[in-house]
Design a protein around this motif. Structure first.
Motif, PDB file in Angstrom:
ATOM      1  N   LYS A 120       0.840  -1.208   0.000  1.00 30.52           N
ATOM      2  CA  LYS A 120       0.000   0.000   0.000  1.00 30.52           C
ATOM      3  C   LYS A 120       0.869   1.250   0.000  1.00 30.52           C
ATOM      4  O   LYS A 120       0.600   2.204  -0.739  1.00 30.52           O
ATOM      5  CB  LYS A 120      -0.915   0.005   1.224  1.00 30.52           C
ATOM      6  N   SER A 121       1.916   1.231   0.823  1.00 28.51           N
ATOM      7  CA  SER A 121       2.801   2.397   0.880  1.00 28.51           C
ATOM      8  C   SER A 121       3.525   2.590  -0.443  1.00 28.51           C
ATOM      9  O   SER A 121       3.683   3.721  -0.922  1.00 28.51           O
ATOM     10  CB  SER A 121       3.827   2.221   1.993  1.00 28.51           C
ATOM     11  N   PHE A 122       3.921   1.513  -1.077  1.00 28.90           N
ATOM     12  CA  PHE A 122       4.619   1.602  -2.355  1.00 28.90           C
ATOM     13  C   PHE A 122       3.683   2.127  -3.448  1.00 28.90           C
ATOM     14  O   PHE A 122       4.064   2.991  -4.238  1.00 28.90           O
ATOM     15  CB  PHE A 122       5.176   0.223  -2.735  1.00 28.90           C
ATOM     16  N   ASN A 123       2.460   1.623  -3.482  1.00 25.93           N
ATOM     17  CA  ASN A 123       1.486   2.082  -4.486  1.00 25.93           C
ATOM     18  C   ASN A 123       1.148   3.546  -4.277  1.00 25.93           C
ATOM     19  O   ASN A 123       0.965   4.294  -5.244  1.00 25.93           O
ATOM     20  CB  ASN A 123       0.216   1.229  -4.432  1.00 25.93           C
ATOM     21  N   LYS A 124       1.031   3.961  -3.030  1.00 27.33           N
ATOM     22  CA  LYS A 124       0.750   5.359  -2.721  1.00 27.33           C
ATOM     23  C   LYS A 124       1.889   6.238  -3.234  1.00 27.33           C
ATOM     24  O   LYS A 124       1.666   7.305  -3.810  1.00 27.33           O
ATOM     25  CB  LYS A 124       0.586   5.510  -1.210  1.00 27.33           C
ATOM     26  N   GLY A 125       3.117   5.788  -3.065  1.00 23.61           N
ATOM     27  CA  GLY A 125       4.275   6.549  -3.523  1.00 23.61           C
ATOM     28  C   GLY A 125       4.358   6.625  -5.027  1.00 23.61           C
ATOM     29  O   GLY A 125       4.684   7.662  -5.599  1.00 23.61           O
ATOM     30  N   THR A 126       4.023   5.527  -5.714  1.00 22.12           N
ATOM     31  CA  THR A 126       4.097   5.544  -7.181  1.00 22.12           C
ATOM     32  C   THR A 126       2.976   6.381  -7.773  1.00 22.12           C
ATOM     33  O   THR A 126       3.140   6.957  -8.852  1.00 22.12           O
ATOM     34  CB  THR A 126       4.033   4.120  -7.750  1.00 22.12           C
ATOM     35  N   SER A 127       1.832   6.480  -7.109  1.00 22.70           N
ATOM     36  CA  SER A 127       0.744   7.308  -7.646  1.00 22.70           C
ATOM     37  C   SER A 127       1.102   8.782  -7.577  1.00 22.70           C
ATOM     38  O   SER A 127       0.676   9.567  -8.420  1.00 22.70           O
ATOM     39  CB  SER A 127      -0.564   7.036  -6.894  1.00 22.70           C
ATOM     40  N   THR A 128       1.869   9.178  -6.579  1.00 26.44           N
ATOM     41  CA  THR A 128       2.260  10.591  -6.480  1.00 26.44           C
ATOM     42  C   THR A 128       3.345  10.951  -7.486  1.00 26.44           C
ATOM     43  O   THR A 128       3.532  12.124  -7.787  1.00 26.44           O
ATOM     44  CB  THR A 128       2.766  10.930  -5.064  1.00 26.44           C
ATOM     45  N   VAL A 129       4.042   9.973  -8.039  1.00 26.95           N
ATOM     46  CA  VAL A 129       5.087  10.253  -9.019  1.00 26.95           C
ATOM     47  C   VAL A 129       4.562  10.056 -10.435  1.00 26.95           C
ATOM     48  O   VAL A 129       5.347  10.087 -11.380  1.00 26.95           O
ATOM     49  CB  VAL A 129       6.326   9.363  -8.803  1.00 26.95           C
ATOM     50  N   GLY A 130       3.272   9.918 -10.600  1.00 29.06           N
ATOM     51  CA  GLY A 130       2.691   9.704 -11.924  1.00 29.06           C
ATOM     52  C   GLY A 130       2.883  10.875 -12.852  1.00 29.06           C
ATOM     53  O   GLY A 130       2.888  10.724 -14.079  1.00 29.06           O
ATOM     54  N   TYR A 131       3.016  12.064 -12.333  1.00 27.55           N
ATOM     55  CA  TYR A 131       3.203  13.238 -13.180  1.00 27.55           C
ATOM     56  C   TYR A 131       4.508  13.182 -13.954  1.00 27.55           C
ATOM     57  O   TYR A 131       4.688  13.904 -14.934  1.00 27.55           O
ATOM     58  CB  TYR A 131       3.126  14.514 -12.349  1.00 27.55           C
ATOM     59  N   LEU A 132       5.431  12.324 -13.551  1.00 29.04           N
ATOM     60  CA  LEU A 132       6.700  12.220 -14.281  1.00 29.04           C
ATOM     61  C   LEU A 132       6.483  11.697 -15.695  1.00 29.04           C
ATOM     62  O   LEU A 132       7.269  12.024 -16.603  1.00 29.04           O
ATOM     63  CB  LEU A 132       7.678  11.323 -13.515  1.00 29.04           C
ATOM     64  N   ASN A 133       5.427  10.895 -15.899  1.00 32.45           N
ATOM     65  CA  ASN A 133       5.123  10.434 -17.265  1.00 32.45           C
ATOM     66  C   ASN A 133       4.779  11.619 -18.152  1.00 32.45           C
ATOM     67  O   ASN A 133       5.142  11.661 -19.330  1.00 32.45           O
ATOM     68  CB  ASN A 133       3.972   9.423 -17.251  1.00 32.45           C
ATOM     69  N   GLU A 134       4.053  12.590 -17.615  1.00 32.62           N
ATOM     70  CA  GLU A 134       3.723  13.791 -18.384  1.00 32.62           C
ATOM     71  C   GLU A 134       4.981  14.579 -18.718  1.00 32.62           C
ATOM     72  O   GLU A 134       5.089  15.149 -19.802  1.00 32.62           O
ATOM     73  CB  GLU A 134       2.743  14.661 -17.582  1.00 32.62           C
ATOM     74  N   VAL A 135       5.914  14.616 -17.798  1.00 34.39           N
ATOM     75  CA  VAL A 135       7.173  15.316 -18.061  1.00 34.39           C
ATOM     76  C   VAL A 135       7.910  14.622 -19.195  1.00 34.39           C
ATOM     77  O   VAL A 135       8.483  15.268 -20.068  1.00 34.39           O
ATOM     78  CB  VAL A 135       8.037  15.375 -16.776  1.00 34.39           C
ATOM     79  N   ASN A 136       7.898  13.284 -19.199  1.00 33.50           N
ATOM     80  CA  ASN A 136       8.563  12.543 -20.277  1.00 33.50           C
ATOM     81  C   ASN A 136       7.920  12.862 -21.629  1.00 33.50           C
ATOM     82  O   ASN A 136       8.613  12.993 -22.635  1.00 33.50           O
ATOM     83  CB  ASN A 136       8.508  11.042 -20.004  1.00 33.50           C
ATOM     84  N   LYS A 137       6.571  12.984 -21.647  1.00 35.24           N
ATOM     85  CA  LYS A 137       5.889  13.344 -22.906  1.00 35.24           C
ATOM     86  C   LYS A 137       6.315  14.732 -23.352  1.00 35.24           C
ATOM     87  O   LYS A 137       6.528  14.966 -24.548  1.00 35.24           O
ATOM     88  CB  LYS A 137       4.370  13.304 -22.703  1.00 35.24           C
ATOM     89  N   GLY A 138       6.466  15.650 -22.400  1.00 36.46           N
ATOM     90  CA  GLY A 138       6.868  17.010 -22.746  1.00 36.46           C
ATOM     91  C   GLY A 138       8.282  17.049 -23.303  1.00 36.46           C
ATOM     92  O   GLY A 138       8.558  17.782 -24.259  1.00 36.46           O
TER      93      GLY A 138
END
Length: 158
Positions: A120-138
Motif C-alpha cells: 500500500k505504501s509503495f502504491n501510494k508513492g508511485t501514484s504521487t510520481v505519476g506526473y513524471l510520465n507527463e514530463v517525459n511526454k513534454g
C-alpha cells in the motif's frame, strides 16, 4: 714577594684549591693597574668575574603556575562509559526472544499483513510520481521541436 704570592695563588686557583679570601686577593690584584706583564693574560678573566658579579636579574619570575584542564581525559572517560554501557546493556536484555512464532499459520498471517502494508505504501508513492510520465511526454515533444529547428537552419542557411 707579593708577585711570588700571586703566582702561587694563581697556581692554586687553576687547581681549584683556593678559598674565597684567596680568590678575593686575586681579584683585587688583577683589578689594580700594577699587574706584572707576564700575568696580563689573566686580567680580562678576573675583570669579567668582577663585572659578572655585579649583574642582577631583573625579570619577574612567576611563582604560581596556571592549571590547564586536559580535555583528553574527558574523552577517554566518555568512551569508557559508553563501552561499559554497551557491554552491560546487552548483557541485561533477553537474548532468547528472537521474534519467532510457534504456529506457522500465525507467522504466515503476520508476513502477509506486513507485505500488504508495504505494498500500500509503495502504491501510494508511485501514484504521487505519476506526473513524471507527463514530463517525459513534454521532453519528447521538445525533441520534435529540435528537429524543426534543425530543418529551418538548413533552409535559411542555403
Amino acid at each position: 714577594m707579593v708577585l711570588n704570592n700571586i703566582e702561587k695563588l694563581l697556581e692554586k686557583y687553576e687547581n681549584g684549591e683556593t678559598s674565597l679570601k684567596e680568590e678575593q686577593v686575586l681579584k683585587n690584584y688583577f683589578s689594580s693597574d700594577t699587574v706584572a706583564p707576564h700575568l696580563e693574560t689573566y686580567k680580562p678573566m678576573f675583570d669579567y668575574f668582577l663585572v659578572n658579579q655585579q649583574e642582577q636579574f631583573t625579570k619577574d619570575v612567576p611563582l604560581k603556575t596556571k592549571r590547564t584542564f586536559n580535555y583528553k581525559w574527558i574523552s577517554v572517560a566518555a568512551v569508557t562509559v559508553l563501552m561499559l554501557g554497551v557491554y552491560f546493556g546487552k548483557s541485561f536484555t533477553n537474548t532468547n526472544d528472537l521474534g519467532t512464532y510457534e504456529d506457522p499459520q500465525l507467522a504466515l498471517n503476520e508476513v502477509t499483513k506486513s507485505l500488504e502494508m508495504i505494498s500500500k505504501s509503495f502504491n501510494k508513492g508511485t501514484s504521487t510520481v505519476g506526473y513524471l510520465n507527463e514530463v517525459n511526454k513534454g521532453t519528447s515533444t521538445l525533441g520534435y521541436l529540435n528537429e524543426i529547428e534543425n530543418a529551418t537552419r538548413i533552409i535559411f542557411k542555403n
